[in-house]
Design a protein around this motif. Structure first.
Motif, short mmCIF file in Angstrom:
data_model
loop_
_atom_site.label_atom_id
_atom_site.label_comp_id
_atom_site.label_asym_id
_atom_site.label_seq_id
_atom_site.Cartn_x
_atom_site.Cartn_y
_atom_site.Cartn_z
N PRO A 1 0.91 -1.30 0.15
CA PRO A 1 -0.10 -0.06 0.01
C PRO A 1 0.83 1.48 0.13
N PRO A 2 0.51 2.32 -0.60
CA PRO A 2 -0.81 2.43 -1.03
C PRO A 2 -0.85 2.39 -2.34
N ALA A 3 0.40 1.92 -3.26
CA ALA A 3 0.41 1.37 -4.37
C ALA A 3 -0.55 0.24 -4.82
N THR A 4 -0.74 -0.63 -4.27
CA THR A 4 -1.83 -1.73 -4.28
C THR A 4 -2.58 -1.83 -3.15
N PRO A 5 -3.39 -1.46 -3.04
CA PRO A 5 -4.65 -1.60 -1.67
C PRO A 5 -4.52 -2.93 -1.29
N GLU A 6 -5.06 -3.86 -2.19
CA GLU A 6 -5.24 -5.23 -1.59
C GLU A 6 -4.40 -6.28 -2.51
N VAL A 7 -3.81 -6.95 -1.78
CA VAL A 7 -2.68 -7.91 -2.32
C VAL A 7 -3.12 -9.26 -2.07
N SER A 8 -3.25 -10.15 -3.02
CA SER A 8 -3.84 -11.40 -2.61
C SER A 8 -2.65 -12.35 -2.85
N GLU A 9 -2.50 -13.54 -2.34
CA GLU A 9 -1.71 -14.67 -2.58
C GLU A 9 -1.34 -14.91 -3.77
N LEU B 1 5.96 -8.04 3.18
CA LEU B 1 4.75 -7.21 3.27
C LEU B 1 3.90 -7.02 4.51
N GLY B 2 3.95 -8.11 5.32
CA GLY B 2 3.48 -8.17 6.63
C GLY B 2 4.15 -7.11 7.67
N GLY B 3 5.65 -7.18 7.36
CA GLY B 3 6.50 -6.20 8.26
C GLY B 3 6.48 -4.86 8.20
N LEU B 4 6.03 -4.60 6.81
CA LEU B 4 6.45 -2.96 6.49
C LEU B 4 5.42 -2.07 7.32
N GLN B 5 5.89 -0.99 7.53
CA GLN B 5 5.12 0.23 8.15
C GLN B 5 5.01 1.27 7.09
N VAL B 6 4.26 1.51 6.73
CA VAL B 6 3.93 2.78 5.42
C VAL B 6 3.49 3.84 6.23
N GLY C 1 1.63 7.23 7.01
CA GLY C 1 0.60 7.77 6.21
C GLY C 1 -0.56 6.76 6.36
N SER C 2 -0.45 5.65 6.34
CA SER C 2 -1.44 4.34 6.13
C SER C 2 -2.30 4.27 7.42
N ALA C 3 -3.58 3.72 7.22
CA ALA C 3 -4.35 3.64 8.49
C ALA C 3 -3.69 2.47 9.38
N SER C 4 -3.11 1.51 8.66
CA SER C 4 -2.23 0.46 9.91
C SER C 4 -1.14 1.13 10.36
N ALA C 5 -0.52 1.91 9.74
CA ALA C 5 0.69 2.54 10.33
C ALA C 5 0.44 3.39 11.62
N SER C 6 -0.76 4.16 11.38
CA SER C 6 -1.07 5.19 12.46
C SER C 6 -1.82 4.34 13.66
N ARG C 7 -2.14 3.21 13.53
CA ARG C 7 -2.70 2.49 14.60
C ARG C 7 -1.58 1.77 15.66
N GLN C 8 -0.23 1.78 14.98
CA GLN C 8 0.80 1.27 15.60
C GLN C 8 1.44 2.16 16.47
#
Length: 75
Positions: free
Chosen positions: A10-18, A61-66, A68-75
């Protein structure tokens, strides 16, 4: 080197599938090995490499903190 592998974070690809991760891993292994489809005697090691690259990608991808992203602001 692998210019056509798309950015999977994210934000380049909002949803990443297997499937996205597996496709990127397959493309990387094809590029590095020089084989689009391995011969029968190389198939097992080729598939193991794709699995390893896909797992490493998932970990990355699971460990990256981006910023400005919603998940980064919650950490």
């Amino acid at each position: 080197m692998c210019r056509s592998i798309k950015t999977l974070r994210p934000p380049a690809t909002p949803e990443v599938s297997e499937e996205d991760i597996r496709a990127a891993a397959l493309q990387y292994v094809r590029k590095v090995s020089g084989f689009r489809a391995p011969a029968a005697h190389n198939r097992e090691v080729f598939e193991q490499a794709v699995d390893a690259v896909a797992a490493a990608t998932q970990d990355l991808l699971g460990g990256l903190q981006v910023r400005g992203s919603a998940s980064a602001s919650r950490q």
